[in-house]
Enzyme design. Structure first.
Site, mmCIF file in Angstrom:
data_model
loop_
_atom_site.group_PDB
_atom_site.id
_atom_site.type_symbol
_atom_site.label_atom_id
_atom_site.label_comp_id
_atom_site.label_asym_id
_atom_site.label_seq_id
_atom_site.Cartn_x
_atom_site.Cartn_y
_atom_site.Cartn_z
ATOM 1 N N GLY A 27 0.841 -1.210 0.000
ATOM 2 C CA GLY A 27 0.000 0.000 0.000
ATOM 3 C C GLY A 27 0.867 1.248 0.000
ATOM 4 N N TRP A 29 2.407 1.638 -3.373
ATOM 5 C CA TRP A 29 1.415 2.108 -4.348
ATOM 6 C C TRP A 29 1.489 3.637 -4.472
ATOM 7 C CZ3 TRP A 29 -2.587 5.581 -3.927
ATOM 8 C CH2 TRP A 29 -3.490 5.619 -4.986
ATOM 9 N N HIS A 30 1.758 4.301 -3.316
ATOM 10 C CA HIS A 30 1.767 5.762 -3.321
ATOM 11 C C HIS A 30 2.927 6.327 -4.117
ATOM 12 C CE1 HIS A 30 -1.038 5.178 0.009
ATOM 13 N NE2 HIS A 30 -1.487 6.369 -0.304
ATOM 14 N N GLY A 31 4.020 5.612 -4.196
ATOM 15 C CA GLY A 31 5.150 6.141 -4.947
ATOM 16 C C GLY A 31 6.339 5.210 -4.894
ATOM 17 N N PHE A 41 0.634 9.942 -7.946
ATOM 18 C CA PHE A 41 0.565 8.508 -7.637
ATOM 19 C C PHE A 41 -0.124 7.759 -8.769
ATOM 20 C CE2 PHE A 41 0.169 10.325 -3.161
ATOM 21 C CZ PHE A 41 1.522 10.522 -3.096
#
Lengths: 335, 481
Positions: free
Chosen positions: B323, B326-328, B481
């Protein structure tokens, strides 16, 4: 159809009420007077006289312009004695700080009645505007001892300086008449205009007042560009028997490690200082004092809690340093 | 195209006008099913224009991803071939991996083993790729799990993946939630406009007044962290938490509002995370569409909590680390996810082994203390979210702990926004108590726009939003993102 018309009528009424409420809010948040042309020529324009103003953008300030529309604690009447005349940009105008914290007010506090400083600093007035207006300002106010001219850039365009010398440099325009003038009296519309239509209104940095010099068509020596400007200052002041003081300041930048630095070209600064000295103009550079003060107290001379740290106009701390430097220079000249 | 741009101000009314024109209300003699299909095609084209406004070339990437999802699911549905599902899952992940993570993993691998980097790909990250990839995956997996029938109409599936309100920054809409809406008669009507416009305005306020004004302060502090005092750094951590919330939930609100005007419902993405009494609760209130997606398609796929305590903790950690990633593509995000995961593991462990009193009976001061602790922890984690590197985040953290001297800059907008957030939390708490809700629920304070009073409130609110807005350049945080 009838329902739609009813709703439109309701929306119109509601829109009017909302505008009144928003204007009431802006009376305290952003209420800037309207400016009109200055017939005396001492400045390009003046604000409305005896007008309450407030500012919640780029600093917090409440105050009232004097009878002439300048930001002074006292009124001016023709013949009143002025020892020091202060000319400059929005920084010197001081609408971003409390009236008793502006440079002119602090200079008066520091001299404790010994000398009186009168402030005609006006937003949008660069060094070029001020030199253009200098003769008229000295004719009108007849300062007895000094005239302080704030300078916020060391970069000058040859053509612009020549325009000042030839008297063709344009004034900052005022639009106080007609429907535009009327609309400006609604504080919310003024705020809306500032937000969305006025270039750079929210792009912080007092340095924005000085337009960037375009790339020159012909390479010229720095002294060749600046000398005519300083000659004008020296000549006008000599004719009015007043000592000119040019004070340089500009926004400073923070490095990642926390140190403060100035992006001013040091060669130009040295040359400018030398040219001033040659003409008997007192030149004061406040940047070293700004940096020294920051290193001692971690206080920045520019910016407010509602701007980026160090961005925006000069704050009360900056004004106090600026005023102290000017006073020190005057005392040194008189010693 | 951004919601807070002039281009959108022109684009959206045109889309609404066309959607109204192709509705049974305007074309009474035309077959409603035919009109519905025309509306879907029109909305699909509008969505591609919206996306192509940024870079038209990437429209083909989205189209390709849609085509793969469409044909692989159909193939699985008709022939029961699992390889088709694998293709439908692997293709979007590979695309995402190349565009978003390739350079990061190659660079990190070379750094770790002291290998000279053979070179990175010179590619730009397509806006919203993480969002529409997850939507595509959601569809394929739902078909595989039998929750959905494979879509026979390509336009419907393409519209689900590309629907412009939620295309570039979510909420991540699950196929089972959105595709059924495309089978219903959904039109623009006065009630939807009234609600949608207000929700949009609410989101706009969060974005251009709160988030963008806070950003001025947060950006400056992160540009020169060594210059600021511990108090300012700490304020910047809290301010950044509020900034991300206002930025992202503001975007989500605008997306929900736009979709509502067009007659569609998007899932709620935030539910006042500041009132969370634990990190687990916070994660159920923060970016809800992502947390539920991860829970449903990753955590449950790993076994969830059904395979013993240790496996539950491991599954939680894997889910949260992914997770974070996923953001970066950066170690700061990996560490951010790991620390949030670790906090949840500890919470579960404590809850399972030591906790006795049920949550509901806790005294109010204890609950407020829990909220403060949770908010403080998440705020400190926000340092990682924003810092250039783990080392910089660590330095800022140490500076706070050692009470570093420096510039004391108590930003006006961060303070005002924090006060406003507290005020909203109190209002929500009082309302939830009045309605007898078990937990505090966020809500949109909607007014009746058919009355003068409601209109005055709405116009004043919009006027204030425009008057107080930050008008400089400020893209949405989650676009990256």
């Amino acid at each position: 159809m009838k329902k739609t018309l009813q709703w439109l009528l309701k929306a119109f009424v509601a829109g009017c009420i909302a505008l009144v409420l928003l204007c009431a809010f802006c009376m305290l948040y952003y209420n800037v007077p309207v400016h009109h042309n200055n017939p005396s020529g001492a400045t390009d324009y003046v604000w409305e006289s005896h007008k309450f103003y407030s500012r919640g953008i780029d600093g917090f300030a409440l105050g009232r312009t004097n009878n002439e529309g300048h930001n002074n604690l006292s009124d001016y009447h023709e013949g009143d004695a002025i020892d020091i005349l202060l000319m400059g940009s929005s920084n010197m105008e001081g609408f971003n700080v409390a009236q008793d914290k502006s440079t002119a007010a602090v200079i008066n506090q520091l001299f404790e009645g010994e000398k009186f400083c009168y402030n005609i600093g006006t937003a949008g007035h660069t060094m070029l505007n001020n030199v253009k207006n200098l003769n008229d300002a000295l004719d009108k106010y007849q300062p007895e001892e000094y005239v302080i001219i704030e300078c916020i850039s060391m970069d000058y365009d040859y053509e612009a300086v020549q325009a000042v010398v030839k008297g063709t440099f344009p004034d900052n325009a005022s639009h106080s008449g007609g429907i535009i003038g009327l609309l400006q009296r609604l504080p919310y519309l003024r705020l809306f205009y500032t937000q969305f239509f006025k270039d750079g209104a929210l792009a912080f940095g007092a340095g924005k007042d000085e337009p960037a010099a375009p790339a020159p068509a012909v390479e010229r020596e720095y002294s060749e560009i600046v000398s005519p400007l300083l000659d004008m200052v020296a000549e006008s002041c000599e004719n009015h028997a007043v000592q000119p003081i040019i004070v340089y300041n500009n926004t400073l930048m923070l490095r990642e490690d926390g140190s403060l630095y100035s992006s001013t070209d040091t060669d130009k600064l040295a040359a400018f200082s030398q040219l001033c000295e040659e003409r008997g103009i007192c030149f004061v550079n406040v940047i070293p004092s700004f940096i020294e003060s920051y290193e001692q107290s971690h206080k920045l001379p520019y910016g407010f809690s509602n701007t980026s740290p160090g961005g925006g106009h000069m704050n009360a701390h900056g004004h106090s340093i600026f005023a102290a430097e000017v006073c020190a220079a005057i005392r040194e000249m008189e010693a | 195209m951004q919601f807070n741009s002039l281009a959108f101000l022109v684009f959206f009314p045109i889309v609404c006008a066309l959607a109204t024109f192709f509705s049974p209300h305007c074309m009474k003699k035309t077959d409603p099913a035919k009109l519905q299909r025309i509306r879907h095609i029109m909305l699909l084209l509008a969505s591609y224009v919206f996306y192509g406004w940024w870079n038209w070339k990437f429209c083909f990437l989205m189209l390709l991803m849609t085509a793969v999802a469409f044909f692989s699911s159909q193939h699985y549905s008709r022939h029961g071939n699992k390889a088709a599902v694998w293709l439908g899952v692997a293709f979007p992940l590979v695309v995402l991996g190349i565009f978003k993570y390739f350079n990061f993993f190659v660079g990190s691998f070379c750094d770790a083993f002291g290998i000279v980097n053979p070179g990175t790909l010179r590619i730009i990250l397509p806006v919203g790729i993480s969002f529409y990839t997850f939507q595509s995956l959601s569809y394929t997996i739902d078909v595989y799990r039998g929750k959905l029938k494979a879509e026979e109409d390509f336009v419907r599936l393409a519209l689900y993946i590309a629907f412009f309100p939620q295309l570039v920054a979510g909420p991540i809409v699950k196929a089972e939630h959105f595709i059924p809406q495309l089978y219903e008669e959904r039109n623009i009507n006065i009630k939807n406009i009234e609600i949608g416009v207000q929700i949009f305005a609410f989101g706009l306020f969060k974005k251009i007044v709160m988030a963008d004004n806070i950003a001025v302060f947060v950006d400056a502090v992160h540009a020169a962290p060594g210059a600021y005092s511990a108090a300012t750094l700490l304020l910047s951590a809290f301010a950044h938490y509020v900034q991300i919330y206002c930025d992202f939930s503001g975007y989500s609100d605008m997306a929900v509002g736009c979709a509502r005007v067009l007659g569609y419902d998007l899932t709620r993405n935030f539910n006042l995370p500041f009132v969370s009494e634990s990190i687990s609760e916070l994660w159920s209130r923060w970016h809800i569409s992502l947390s539920t997606w991860l829970q449903e398609y990753l955590y449950f796929s790993l076994g969830g909590s059904k395979k013993g305590n240790v496996r539950t903790y491991v599954n939680l950690m894997i889910t949260m680390i992914l997770g974070g990633l996923w953001h970066g593509a950066a170690w700061t995000f990996v560490l951010w996810g790991a620390l949030i995961g670790l906090a949840q593991v500890i919470e579960r462990f404590v809850k399972r082994n030591f906790k006795k009193k049920p949550k509901g009976k806790r005294p109010v001061p204890m609950r407020i203390l829990s909220m403060l602790l949770t908010t403080s922890f998440f705020s400190l984690m926000a340092l990682l979210f924003r810092a250039k590197s783990v080392a910089v985040a660590w330095e800022m953290f140490v500076s706070i702990l050692t009470l570093q001297p420096g510039i004391n800059h108590i930003g006006f907008w961060p303070v005002v926004s924090i006060v406003l957030v507290i005020f909203c939390c109190i209002c929500a708490a009082l309302r939830s108590r009045k309605l007898g809700q078990r937990s505090i629920q966020g809500y949109y304070p909607l007014v009746d726009l058919s009355t003068v009073k409601g209109l005055v409130i709405f116009f004043t609110f919009v006027g204030l939003t425009l008057g107080l807005a930050y008008t400089g350049e400020s893209p949405f945080i989650y676009f990256q993102f």
